[in-house]
Motif scaffolding. Structure first.
Motif: not given
Length: 187
Positions: A49-54
């Protein structure tokens, strides 16, 4: 001209979780053989997974690979790679990557992280290109990436080799890994 470092997300990449689509993702490798040619192969990416933050600083990447799926186009070589001489898939049935930092460099990105192969974990930096975001015919929002890194196989405990009559060794220490990743935005 020096590389610029920013923390902004690539255009179109939105916050949230993007699951790596194993059926549209490939991990490939190449290694010099007998000092004169290269052997190429693939290993299946089974998840991640790629967990994209701000921003980039709050974004992370994980991936798992299955070394028992190694394919070089030669069944005998694949069997040897799966054996205790190389990958030892009986003892080390999963490889993994976990990012530790992501940074922009010009129009590209570097994903630093810990790569585990053959039970050995080493830091690596993946040179990465963001290929954009698109909606597929089934309504999935997808993001595409290409990454590459060159590793020393000896650092991962992969030391088997054979001496050549003319000097040198059969299998180079340097292995280039390339990834083509498709990730689907999760609801």
């Amino acid at each position: 001209m020096s590389a610029t470092t920013t923390t902004a997300l690539p255009a179109g990449l939105t916050t949230g979780t993007w699951a790596i689509d194993a059926s549209h993702t490939e991990a490939a490798f190449s290694v010099r053989h007998a000092g004169i040619s290269k052997v190429r192969g693939t290993v299946a990416v089974t998840g991640g997974a790629i967990t994209v933050g701000e921003d980039l600083a709050s974004t992370s990447v994980t991936a798992t690979l299955d070394p028992s799926t190694v394919s070089t186009g030669d069944a005998n070589r694949d069997g040897h790679l799966k054996s205790g001489d190389f990958f030892d898939v009986e003892a080390f049935g999963e490889w993994s990557f976990t990012s530790t930092a992501i940074r922009a460099e010009g129009d590209a990105y570097v994903i630093a992280g810990d790569l585990t192969i053959h039970g050995e974990t080493r830091p690596v930096e993946l040179a990465t290109e963001f290929n954009g975001v698109a909606v597929d015919p089934f309504g999935n929002t997808r993001a595409g990436f290409e990454s590459s890194v060159t590793i020393s196989r000896k650092e991962f405990g992969l030391t088997w080799n054979a001496a050549l009559e003319a000097g040198g060794v059969l299998v180079s220490d340097k292995v280039t890994i390339t990834l083509d990743v498709s990730a689907i935005k999760q609801a």
